[in-house]
Design a protein around this motif. Sequence first.
Motif, PDB file in Angstrom:
ATOM      1  N   ALA B  36      13.955  31.543  70.098  1.00 11.86           N
ATOM      2  CA  ALA B  36      14.116  32.997  70.299  1.00 11.86           C
ATOM      3  C   ALA B  36      15.338  33.301  71.156  1.00 11.86           C
ATOM      4  CB  ALA B  36      12.852  33.574  70.931  1.00 11.86           C
ATOM      5  N   ILE B 113       9.642  36.221  58.363  1.00 13.02           N
ATOM      6  CA  ILE B 113      10.499  36.720  59.438  1.00 13.02           C
ATOM      7  C   ILE B 113      10.747  38.219  59.250  1.00 13.02           C
ATOM      8  CG2 ILE B 113      12.865  36.637  60.339  1.00 13.02           C
ATOM      9  CD1 ILE B 113      12.722  33.653  60.270  1.00 13.02           C
ATOM     10  N   MET B 117       8.705  39.371  62.334  1.00 15.29           N
ATOM     11  CA  MET B 117       9.425  38.791  63.456  1.00 15.29           C
ATOM     12  C   MET B 117      10.808  39.397  63.708  1.00 15.29           C
ATOM     13  SD  MET B 117       8.308  34.826  63.052  1.00 15.29           S
ATOM     14  CE  MET B 117       6.657  34.312  63.562  1.00 15.29           C
ATOM     15  N   ASN B 209      10.137  28.239  72.423  1.00 19.35           N
ATOM     16  CA  ASN B 209      10.169  29.680  72.546  1.00 19.35           C
ATOM     17  C   ASN B 209      10.342  30.259  71.140  1.00 19.35           C
ATOM     18  OD1 ASN B 209      10.380  32.224  73.615  1.00 19.35           O
ATOM     19  ND2 ASN B 209      12.402  31.903  74.540  1.00 19.35           N
ATOM     20  N   SER B 210       9.206  30.618  70.526  1.00 18.85           N
ATOM     21  CA  SER B 210       9.226  31.149  69.161  1.00 18.85           C
ATOM     22  C   SER B 210       9.611  32.615  69.161  1.00 18.85           C
ATOM     23  CB  SER B 210       7.830  31.011  68.527  1.00 18.85           C
ATOM     24  OG  SER B 210       7.484  29.658  68.339  1.00 18.85           O
ATOM     25  N   LEU B 211      10.063  33.085  68.000  1.00 14.10           N
ATOM     26  CA  LEU B 211      10.237  34.530  67.837  1.00 14.10           C
ATOM     27  C   LEU B 211       8.885  35.199  68.017  1.00 14.10           C
ATOM     28  CD1 LEU B 211      12.540  34.717  64.672  1.00 14.10           C
ATOM     29  CD2 LEU B 211      13.209  35.133  67.043  1.00 14.10           C
ATOM     30  N   ARG B 214       5.810  40.852  65.867  1.00 11.32           N
ATOM     31  CA  ARG B 214       5.803  42.295  66.122  1.00 11.32           C
ATOM     32  C   ARG B 214       4.426  42.857  65.765  1.00 11.32           C
ATOM     33  NH1 ARG B 214       9.273  43.548  62.491  1.00 11.32           N
ATOM     34  NH2 ARG B 214       7.716  44.502  61.188  1.00 11.32           N
TER      35      ARG B 214
END
Lengths: 215, 215
Positions: B36, B113, B117, B209-211, B214
């Motif tokens: 991220a 994504i 994301m 650290n992933s996206l 939302r």
Amino acid sequence: MAYRLHCVGASGNSFKVALFLNCAGLDWEPIGVDFAGGQTRDPAWRTAMNGMGEVPVLEFDGRRMSQSGAILTWLAETHGMFCPVGAEEKFETLRWLLFDNHKFTGNFAAHRILQSMMPEPAHPTVLAYMRSRVEGAFSIVDKHLANRSFMLGDRPTIVDFSLAGYVYYPTEETGFDIAAAFPALNKWRERVASLPGWKLPYELMPVGNSLPVRR
Amino acid sequence: MAYRLHCVGASGNSFKVALFLNCAGLDWEPIGVDFAGGQTRDPAWRTAMNGMGEVPVLEFDGRRMSQSGAILTWLAETHGMFCPVGAEEKFETLRWLLFDNHKFTGNFAAHRILQSMMPEPAHPTVLAYMRSRVEGAFSIVDKHLANRSFMLGDRPTIVDFSLAGYVYYPTEETGFDIAAAFPALNKWRERVASLPGWKLPYELMPVGNSLPVRR
């Protein structure tokens, strides 16, 4: 016995195999597919030819092979031409074949259809999205080629044939001016085009029924 | 010496390799990447780890390997586990690894994504375009699995690990209810989930650290 390549002129994935066959000096002929007429979506065609619904299909000795990267690997091993040598090069070859299918050819070919081969112009947001994906993939290959003659070094291999699939179609089809935007990739493209046996895709596969280019 | 897998929980391409390592009972540990935060776009990271700018990277004995399909092939050959056997199965394996990267994982991961994301919702036309591409690829695999336990037949191989990359992420992330839409694929997904060593992606790779998703 000659190879029979089921293909269509506009298919860069078919061109990868056609170009290998021609540059390797093998006995082969292109067999046209009615792509624009939906033949590759026909369940009967899929059962007989390729369940994945794609061209090319390489027919030889009663066998029907699909997926350009798998066919190129098989041809290189069978004929000992344009092969990777040793475990390290074989690993690199597989890495690049996968990257090509996933991102380089994958996005470029999809963008081209949106750009010039849909009955109506694609939505600008869709085009811009796919264009950014192409630029990411092409930049990576352009950087890789900045200090190499061919993808694995000094000599052409099946990696070059794979990446070469769509890069010779005209700018009006692809929406990309490769010479202007990706200089190292452009020089590599010229080196591949100087191999004996090289021809443009529509000249090498003057068969089948391609999607028409929207003017 | 243990395998070190540079990865992040949300990366299904990393999960393909993590799942193989765990199901094969190999000694390995996940090493988090700041995806991220843009670590895979950092030129220094690319030079040191992977010029293609992607996870996973498998580190072993001073070597850094990338491309999940190439890593899976190498692991299967090195450890003699979940391998294709014979020329015919090896060809089929390569075909499916390429199809997975090009269309199955490739489109499903890109759609996810866009779906959940990106900082802002993606344009509906872009989402619909990618959704139709996913449906085409998933239908082909669903049909293939209608009369098979695993992709190559009766036993699991690296083809199954490759296709399994993104199918266990929650529907709220992927936008697809696989159980409802693709019944054969869903049963196969359950069979893979019953292999000893199987865990959910975020449990197998609780690092990096992933996206963010939302909501």
